[in-house]
Design an enzyme around this catalytic site. Structure first.
Site, PDB file in Angstrom:
ATOM      1  N   GLU A 137      -0.861  13.141  -5.197  1.00 47.15           N
ATOM      2  CA  GLU A 137      -1.623  12.071  -5.017  1.00 47.15           C
ATOM      3  C   GLU A 137      -3.234  12.243  -5.185  1.00 47.15           C
ATOM      4  OE1 GLU A 137      -0.923   9.272  -4.941  1.00 47.15           O
ATOM      5  OE2 GLU A 137      -0.755   8.001  -3.331  1.00 47.15           O
ATOM      6  N   THR A 190      -7.317   2.686  -7.320  1.00 42.03           N
ATOM      7  CA  THR A 190      -7.512   3.063  -5.575  1.00 42.03           C
ATOM      8  C   THR A 190      -8.837   3.625  -5.666  1.00 42.03           C
ATOM      9  OG1 THR A 190      -5.209   3.301  -5.534  1.00 42.03           O
ATOM     10  CG2 THR A 190      -6.392   4.311  -3.903  1.00 42.03           C
TER      11      THR A 190
HETATM   12  N1  HSE Z   1      -3.971   3.705   2.094  1.00 37.62           N
HETATM   13  C1  HSE Z   1      -4.473   3.575   0.526  1.00 37.62           C
HETATM   14  C2  HSE Z   1      -5.515   2.489   0.349  1.00 37.62           C
HETATM   15  C3  HSE Z   1      -3.136   3.527  -0.371  1.00 37.62           C
HETATM   16  O1  HSE Z   1      -5.305   1.687   0.813  1.00 37.62           O
HETATM   17  O2  HSE Z   1      -6.221   3.049  -0.335  1.00 37.62           O
HETATM   18  C4  HSE Z   1      -3.476   3.579  -1.706  1.00 37.62           C
HETATM   19  O3  HSE Z   1      -2.372   3.264  -2.533  1.00 37.62           O
END
Ligand code: HSE
Length: 322
Positions: A137, A190
């Site tokens: 990840e 992201t």
């Molecule tokens: N928790 C992470 C975010 C998930 O919201 O940035 C990304 O898929």
């Protein structure tokens, strides 16, 4: 080396909805589909190689250290007592859009470690695999967050009680919860949507937020759908990110009026989701959200699914995933 069938293992890992509204980086749930399939084989070529990626339009890095599945596999191998005397060939079949907010990178890293673990005779526990998948990840988002990987690997609803040291809790899943996920055809990274978030929050916002996280978890355990619904409010992340999603406020207003327990951004977006108490409500919402997005000239993929309780698994011969 001639490759026998037993020298190849395939695994499926499902998509996931991270954050689940108020639980930024700490709550996630798995859905039944879409998901990725990763195939790993013994190979004559030393080390780890990525020999095929389908479904990514050539966008994903082929260099193992830069690829989520490759990096997760490298992390697993680094933790073996002895390095295998064969190479590892990886084939990735992307069956969900990249940058969709449905945990696409997490699904690839999870499927890679589940398949590789089996190929090597299951030396590691699921919690070990979680750590390796988390390394993968990192290659995609630049920051370790275990929400998507935990839900994709373990299934159900997961809580990241602590990221470091990693402490993951599988939560109770009431029967009857159905999620409708909508992926408007936009790509959002992201990395970028994490950068737009403020680095600090006001105490008053934090108080509301942890009240809601606690309420949501209590609602899951007591199967109190009204409490779940009241708790699905995000005062911190959704207001900042929702401006990137055309029609977000309209979709949310409509979904809540139509009976959704909650409506929010899936992961970092652009996907959005409605958590519902029945499939009937989810299907009604599905049709209308598609119409709303159409007014913004956006095509949309939709998925309606109960919470997936199985997580990632090895695909046995003749088995048809999803
Ligand atoms: N928790 C992470 C975010 C998930 O919201 O940035 C990304 O898929």
């Amino acid at each position: 080396m001639s490759i026998k069938k037993s020298d190849t293992v395939k695994a499926f890992a499902p998509a996931s909805v991270a954050n689940v509204s108020c639980g930024f980086d700490v709550l996630a749930l798995a859905i039944n589909e879409p998901g990725d399939i990763v195939e790993v084989s013994k190979s004559d070529k030393p080390g780890v190689s990525i020999d095929e990626i389908t479904g990514d339009d050539g966008l994903l890095p082929r260099e193992p250290i830069k690829n989520t599945a490759g990096r997760a596999a490298l992390a697993l191998i680094a933790n073996l007592d002895e390095e295998p005397d064969f190479g590892i060939s990886i084939r990735i079949h992307k069956m969900m859009p990249l940058g969709s907010g449905m945990g696409s990178s997490a699904a690839s890293s999870v499927a890679a470690v589940v398949a590789l673990n089996r190929l090597l005779g299951d030396p590691f526990s699921k919690m070990d695999l979680l750590n390796f998948a988390l390394e993968g990840e990192l290659a995609a988002s630049g920051s370790p967050h275990a929400d998507n990987v935990s839900a994709s690997l373990l299934g159900g609803f997961t809580l990241i009680r602590s990221q470091n040291p990693l402490d993951v809790v599988q939560l109770h899943v009431p029967d009857g919860l159905v999620i409708a996920v909508f992926h408007p055809h936009l790509s959002i990274s992201t990395k970028n949507t994490r950068l737009i978030l403020r680095k600090s929050v006001q105490m008053s916002q934090a108080v509301k937020q942890w009240g809601n996280v606690g309420g949501l978890i209590a609602g899951l355990y007591t199967e109190d759908f009204d409490l779940i619904s009241r708790s699905m409010e995000d005062h911190i992340v959704e207001p900042a990110r929702s401006i990137l999603i055309p029609g977000f406020d309209e979709m949310k207003e409509y979904a809540l009026k139509a009976g959704a327990l909650g409506f929010s951004i899936s992961g970092a977006g652009p996907s959005v989701f409605a958590l519902c108490r029945s499939e009937e409500i989810a299907r009604t919402i599905q049709n209308d959200i598609v119409k709303i997005l159409d007014t913004y000239n956006l095509q949309v993929d939709t998925y309606v699914s109960p919470v997936n309780r199985k997580g990632s698994y090895v695909i046995e011969e003749g088995e048809d995933p999803v």
